[in-house]
Enzyme design. Structure first.
Site, PDB file in Angstrom:
ATOM      1  N   ARG A  99     -70.479 -61.921 -29.537  1.00 53.85           N
ATOM      2  CA  ARG A  99     -69.464 -60.884 -29.739  1.00 53.85           C
ATOM      3  C   ARG A  99     -70.024 -59.470 -29.670  1.00 53.85           C
ATOM      4  NH1 ARG A  99     -67.177 -63.288 -35.216  1.00 53.85           N
ATOM      5  NH2 ARG A  99     -69.357 -63.971 -35.257  1.00 53.85           N
ATOM      6  N   GLN A 139     -73.294 -73.006 -18.338  1.00 53.58           N
ATOM      7  CA  GLN A 139     -72.946 -73.950 -19.398  1.00 53.58           C
ATOM      8  C   GLN A 139     -72.098 -75.057 -18.778  1.00 53.58           C
ATOM      9  OE1 GLN A 139     -69.763 -73.391 -22.471  1.00 53.58           O
ATOM     10  NE2 GLN A 139     -71.520 -73.151 -23.835  1.00 53.58           N
ATOM     11  N   TYR A 162     -66.242 -81.069 -28.282  1.00 53.01           N
ATOM     12  CA  TYR A 162     -65.979 -81.392 -26.886  1.00 53.01           C
ATOM     13  C   TYR A 162     -66.339 -82.875 -26.676  1.00 53.01           C
ATOM     14  CZ  TYR A 162     -65.201 -76.496 -25.416  1.00 53.01           C
ATOM     15  OH  TYR A 162     -64.685 -75.241 -25.228  1.00 53.01           O
TER      16      TYR A 162
END
Length: 400
Positions: free
Chosen positions: A346, A100, A170
């Site tokens: 998760r 990423q 971002y």
């Protein structure tokens, strides 16, 4: 037309994947020297051995000021030997690996990085307790080139793909947001101008690596804040990116790490654990007012699906469904609804081997209870306190 089976092989651009499950990027917190560590390699090797088609390394900043904190990897030649060790370890387990890449923009910790954070427009960051500077045209050009350079380094290091970060407010996402982008030049105002950075970054990455590796983009469907990017505009941005031919797939996300992080995660807001992980005076601030920033949202399976279906209806580009994917039935539904891949986060921190067990026993329940206590571990350099590698797991504590 037959519906694909989630555990059948698939192609992502030039890359052959053994199934359609991607380990989503989750900040690992184990790169103390801003370089690959043995712990980072072990983390991704566990997920590769656990059965995902591809694991995503997060977060590989494209510039030193683009890190959310100083210990994160940033892509430079010094990082390549460690990155090669990591990709070789993942490949040895039969999985692909993605990096990423992105620039944290206003989410970057300027105090930690000892460099000013950059965004579409200037502001004050309560997280880093410092001023965020409005990016100049020269900054934008440099950061765009840095994405291309980072993608080339990823390819040189053996990565099968890169995921360009266009979400969570971002750097590129701050330009997309009407709330954060108050510019009056060619990068602000109407949507075509606000989308320019995101499109130019993706184009630069494609021009740099061609078809050597796959290119994904992680795009906010909405920011989850008043005045932020919303679905109708994001669908149009996705259409433009598709028409540009710059990416092989979009991973659809939501929320603002700057303004509303729990909008992505859903479930409990672990205020006590966040406060314990923070230095002062942030610890006191989280205890007193953390509920205003970490707002809890009810968890439900596939909680981003309804929004993502609007993108599926508008695009032919392969899409990755993210958000509350823990059950085999959810994966099967995603395939039925036309998504080419699913991403898990998760649930895999809790059980890295969950994909293997879902393949063998589709009714297997996930042990993740969405308590979100894994989130503060990014500040302590540990992973989910409930998780253990597949080799260490036993039947104790499992649901029947």
């Amino acid at each position: 037309m037959s519906v694909p089976y989630v555990f059948e092989p698939a192609r992502l651009g030039p890359v052959a994947l053994r199934n359609r499950i991607i380990k989503a990027a989750t900040f690992e917190g184990v790169t103390r020297d801003a370089l690959v560590s043995d712990e980072l390699i072990a983390f991704h090797r566990r997920h590769a051995a656990g059965g995902v088609a591809m694991t995503t390394v997060a977060y590989c900043a494209v510039a030193p000021e683009g890190r959310t904190e100083r210990r994160q990897i940033w892509m430079r030649p010094e990082a390549v030997p460690g990155l090669r060790r990591l990709t070789e370890a993942v490949h040895a387990e039969g999985a692909a690996v993605s990096a990423q890449i992105g620039h944290a923009g206003p989410v970057a910790d300027g105090r930690s990085n000892r460099l000013p954070a950059l965004a579409a427009s200037g502001s004050f960051s309560p997280q880093s307790r410092a001023r965020v500077r409005a990016a100049t045209r020269e900054d934008i050009a440099r950061i765009t080139r840095a994405h291309a350079d980072a993608a080339l380094l990823a390819a040189e290091s053996g990565f099968d793909a890169v995921e360009v970060h266009l979400g969570h407010n971002y750097f590129a996402s701050s330009f997309l947001s009407p709330r954060l982008n108050r510019r009056r030049d060619e990068y602000g105002g109407a949507l075509p101008a606000r989308a320019r950075v995101a499109r130019e970054v993706c184009r630069a990455v494609r021009d740099a690596v061609g078809d050597r590796i796959a290119i994904l983009a992680k795009l906010n469907m909405d920011d989850g804040v008043p005045g932020g990017l919303w679905l109708d505009e994001s669908v149009q941005v996705a259409r433009w990116i598709e028409a540009d031919g710059s990416v092989d797939a979009l991973e659809l996300t939501a929320g603002s790490s700057l303004l509303n992080p729990m909008y992505l995660f859903r479930g409990e807001a672990p205020l006590r654990e966040f406060a314990a992980a923070m230095p002062q005076p942030l610890r006191l601030g989280v205890r007193l007012a953390g509920g205003r920033f970490l707002r809890a949202y009810p968890y439900q399976e596939a909680f981003l699906l309804d929004s993502a279906l609007q993108f599926r209806a508008a695009l032919k580009l392969p899409l990755v469904l993210l958000g509350g994917v823990t059950r085999r039935a959810t994966m099967d539904r995603a395939m039925t609804e036309g998504f080419e891949f699913v991403a898990m986060a998760r649930a895999l921190l809790r059980e890295p081997d969950l994909p293997n067990r879902l393949r063998e026993r589709p009714e297997t329940p996930s042990l993740c209870v969405h308590c979100n206590k894994c989130m503060p571990t990014i500040y302590t350099g540990t992973r989910c306190v409930l998780a253990s590698p597949p080799a260490e797991q036993s039947s104790q504590g499992r649901r029947p």
